[in-house]
Design a protein around this motif. Structure first.
Motif, short mmCIF file in Angstrom:
data_model
loop_
_atom_site.label_atom_id
_atom_site.label_comp_id
_atom_site.label_asym_id
_atom_site.label_seq_id
_atom_site.Cartn_x
_atom_site.Cartn_y
_atom_site.Cartn_z
N HIS A 47 5.56 -5.42 -5.32
CA HIS A 47 4.48 -6.41 -5.37
C HIS A 47 4.19 -6.81 -3.92
CE1 HIS A 47 6.30 -6.59 -9.31
NE2 HIS A 47 5.27 -7.25 -9.77
N ALA A 48 2.99 -6.53 -3.46
CA ALA A 48 2.67 -6.78 -2.05
C ALA A 48 2.85 -8.25 -1.68
CB ALA A 48 1.25 -6.33 -1.75
N ASP A 49 2.59 -9.15 -2.64
CA ASP A 49 2.69 -10.56 -2.28
C ASP A 49 4.13 -11.07 -2.28
OD1 ASP A 49 2.91 -10.38 -4.98
OD2 ASP A 49 1.12 -11.57 -5.45
N ALA A 50 5.10 -10.19 -2.54
CA ALA A 50 6.52 -10.59 -2.47
C ALA A 50 7.19 -10.00 -1.22
CB ALA A 50 7.25 -10.15 -3.73
N ILE A 51 6.42 -9.42 -0.33
CA ILE A 51 7.03 -8.82 0.88
C ILE A 51 7.51 -9.95 1.80
CG2 ILE A 51 6.67 -7.36 2.91
CD1 ILE A 51 4.42 -5.94 1.33
N LEU A 52 8.74 -9.77 2.26
CA LEU A 52 9.39 -10.81 3.05
C LEU A 52 9.86 -10.18 4.36
CD1 LEU A 52 10.52 -13.68 2.15
CD2 LEU A 52 12.71 -12.53 1.91
N SER A 53 9.67 -10.86 5.49
CA SER A 53 10.16 -10.28 6.74
C SER A 53 11.66 -10.53 6.84
CB SER A 53 9.42 -10.88 7.94
OG SER A 53 9.70 -12.25 7.99
N HIS B 11 -1.04 0.87 -2.58
CA HIS B 11 -0.65 0.92 -1.16
C HIS B 11 -1.87 0.62 -0.27
CE1 HIS B 11 1.76 3.56 -3.68
NE2 HIS B 11 2.78 3.30 -2.88
N GLN B 12 -2.99 1.24 -0.63
CA GLN B 12 -4.20 1.03 0.17
C GLN B 12 -4.60 -0.44 0.16
OE1 GLN B 12 -7.46 0.43 -1.21
NE2 GLN B 12 -8.79 0.99 0.50
N GLN B 13 -4.47 -1.09 -1.01
CA GLN B 13 -4.84 -2.50 -1.11
C GLN B 13 -3.88 -3.38 -0.31
OE1 GLN B 13 -7.63 -4.08 -2.54
NE2 GLN B 13 -8.27 -1.94 -2.44
N ALA B 14 -2.60 -3.03 -0.36
CA ALA B 14 -1.60 -3.82 0.39
C ALA B 14 -1.83 -3.68 1.89
CB ALA B 14 -0.19 -3.37 0.02
N ILE B 15 -2.16 -2.46 2.32
CA ILE B 15 -2.38 -2.24 3.75
C ILE B 15 -3.66 -2.96 4.20
CG2 ILE B 15 -2.89 -0.46 5.49
CD1 ILE B 15 -0.99 1.39 3.80
N LYS B 16 -4.63 -2.98 3.30
CA LYS B 16 -5.88 -3.69 3.61
C LYS B 16 -5.60 -5.17 3.87
CE LYS B 16 -10.30 -4.56 1.35
NZ LYS B 16 -10.94 -4.45 0.04
N GLN B 17 -4.70 -5.71 3.03
CA GLN B 17 -4.40 -7.15 3.13
C GLN B 17 -3.43 -7.48 4.27
OE1 GLN B 17 -3.11 -8.63 -0.66
NE2 GLN B 17 -3.04 -10.76 0.04
N PHE B 18 -2.37 -6.64 4.41
CA PHE B 18 -1.30 -7.02 5.35
C PHE B 18 -1.12 -6.02 6.49
CE2 PHE B 18 0.08 -8.51 1.07
CZ PHE B 18 0.08 -9.88 1.31
N ASN C 165 -2.00 -5.36 9.46
CA ASN C 165 -1.69 -5.66 10.87
C ASN C 165 -0.35 -6.36 11.05
OD1 ASN C 165 -2.54 -7.91 9.63
ND2 ASN C 165 -4.07 -8.52 11.16
N MET C 166 0.33 -6.66 9.92
CA MET C 166 1.65 -7.33 10.06
C MET C 166 2.81 -6.38 9.77
SD MET C 166 1.00 -11.03 8.34
CE MET C 166 0.49 -10.51 6.75
N ILE C 167 2.48 -5.14 9.38
CA ILE C 167 3.56 -4.24 8.93
C ILE C 167 4.26 -3.58 10.11
CG2 ILE C 167 4.05 -2.14 7.59
CD1 ILE C 167 1.61 -2.86 5.83
N ASP C 168 5.59 -3.65 10.11
CA ASP C 168 6.37 -2.94 11.13
C ASP C 168 6.72 -1.58 10.53
OD1 ASP C 168 8.22 -1.89 12.83
OD2 ASP C 168 9.57 -3.63 12.84
N TRP C 169 5.90 -0.58 10.86
CA TRP C 169 6.06 0.74 10.23
C TRP C 169 7.37 1.40 10.60
CZ3 TRP C 169 3.40 1.81 6.13
CH2 TRP C 169 2.15 1.21 5.94
N SER C 170 7.96 1.00 11.72
CA SER C 170 9.23 1.64 12.12
C SER C 170 10.35 1.29 11.12
CB SER C 170 9.64 1.22 13.53
OG SER C 170 9.95 -0.16 13.53
N LYS C 171 10.13 0.26 10.31
CA LYS C 171 11.15 -0.13 9.32
C LYS C 171 10.81 0.35 7.92
CE LYS C 171 13.34 -4.31 11.01
NZ LYS C 171 13.59 -5.69 10.57
N CYS C 172 9.70 1.07 7.76
CA CYS C 172 9.25 1.46 6.42
C CYS C 172 9.48 2.95 6.17
CB CYS C 172 7.75 1.21 6.28
SG CYS C 172 7.30 -0.52 6.44
N GLN C 173 9.93 3.28 4.97
CA GLN C 173 10.04 4.68 4.59
C GLN C 173 9.55 4.85 3.16
OE1 GLN C 173 13.92 6.26 6.43
NE2 GLN C 173 12.06 7.07 7.32
N VAL C 174 8.95 6.00 2.92
CA VAL C 174 8.34 6.23 1.60
C VAL C 174 9.29 7.03 0.72
CG1 VAL C 174 6.37 7.29 0.41
CG2 VAL C 174 6.02 6.13 2.60
N GLU C 175 9.41 6.59 -0.53
CA GLU C 175 10.21 7.32 -1.51
C GLU C 175 9.25 7.99 -2.49
OE1 GLU C 175 13.59 4.03 -2.56
OE2 GLU C 175 11.54 3.53 -3.09
#
Ligand code: 1GP
Length: 227
Positions: A66-72, A95-102, A104-114
């Protein structure tokens, strides 16, 4: 993020767990904790669980549903891409909707896709994503190759959530996958099952049994996994 033979517990922020049990899980020899679930996930319950977990010296990952539950603050973020979703929403649209909303705040170096392949037709996640679960070995291997060789995803997650899966399938996948790391989750509730699936999967995930029979959950950590 996840490499070598790994055992991880998956905790659901929407399900209550006692403080003493959290401590036992975090000091058990598991390699880390994934925070994630399907239903009732909110920013508040995710934060509550995260705050309790961060006191222990264990990596904590958020599996985003849930994109609105993402926590830093998490050590890493796992982003599911449901390869066999019947509802295309779960392939790229959420994913596209979450990226649209957030975005510029995503630290992609910490993200991996399953790359998820959901195989228990009775699981909640199968019904939400309308997963096509009646698949032959050849179908599943083709999804795995698509994720591994075509999309070059770092992880392929064989998800049987709530039911123990097919070890022969895992063996076939192990031989077919070249670069991705294989994750298995579903119905592991004993050391024998943990050992069996970890022969083929690099990472095994233990979820439901934590809430159903806590002692059995602890028993899934065998010597092979002790850090
Ligand atoms: C669920 O794969 C995990 O997403 C673990 O499955 O809950 O059946 O252990 P279980």
């Amino acid at each position: 993020m996840l490499s070598g033979k790994r055992h991880l517990f998956k905790l659901d922020p929407a399900r209550p767990i006692a403080e003493g049990q959290l401590e036992q899980l975090c000091t058990s020899g598991t390699h880390g904790i994934i925070v994630g679930g399907t239903d009732g996930i909110t920013y508040e319950n995710t934060k509550f669980l995260y705050e309790r977990l961060r006191r222990y010296d264990k990596p904590i990952y958020q599996e985003i549903s849930h994109a609105d539950a993402i926590l830093s603050g998490f050590d890493g973020y796992l982003i599911p891409l449901v390869l066999n979703a019947g509802n295309p929403q779960w392939i790229f649209q959420v994913h596209q909707q979450a990226i649209k909303q957030f975005g510029n705040m995503i630290d992609w170096s910490k993200c991996q896709v399953e790359g998820y392949i959901i195989l228990n037709e009775r699981s909640k996640v199968a019904s939400i994503t309308e997963a096509k679960t009646s698949l032959s070995y050849e179908d599943i291997l083709a999804y795995a190759r698509l994720a591994d060789q075509m999309l070059k995803l770092p992880y392929i997650y064989i998800e049987y959530s709530g039911r123990y899966g097919d070890p022969l399938l895992l063996r076939k996948l192990k031989h077919a996958i070249r670069n991705a790391s294989l994750i298995y989750g579903g119905g592991i509730n004993s050391e024998a099952k943990a050992r069996e699936m970890s022969r083929y999967a690099e990472t095994i995930i233990v979820g439901n049994v934590i809430y159903e029979n806590f002692e059995l959950a602890l028993a899934t950590i065998c010597d092979d996994f002790i850090c």
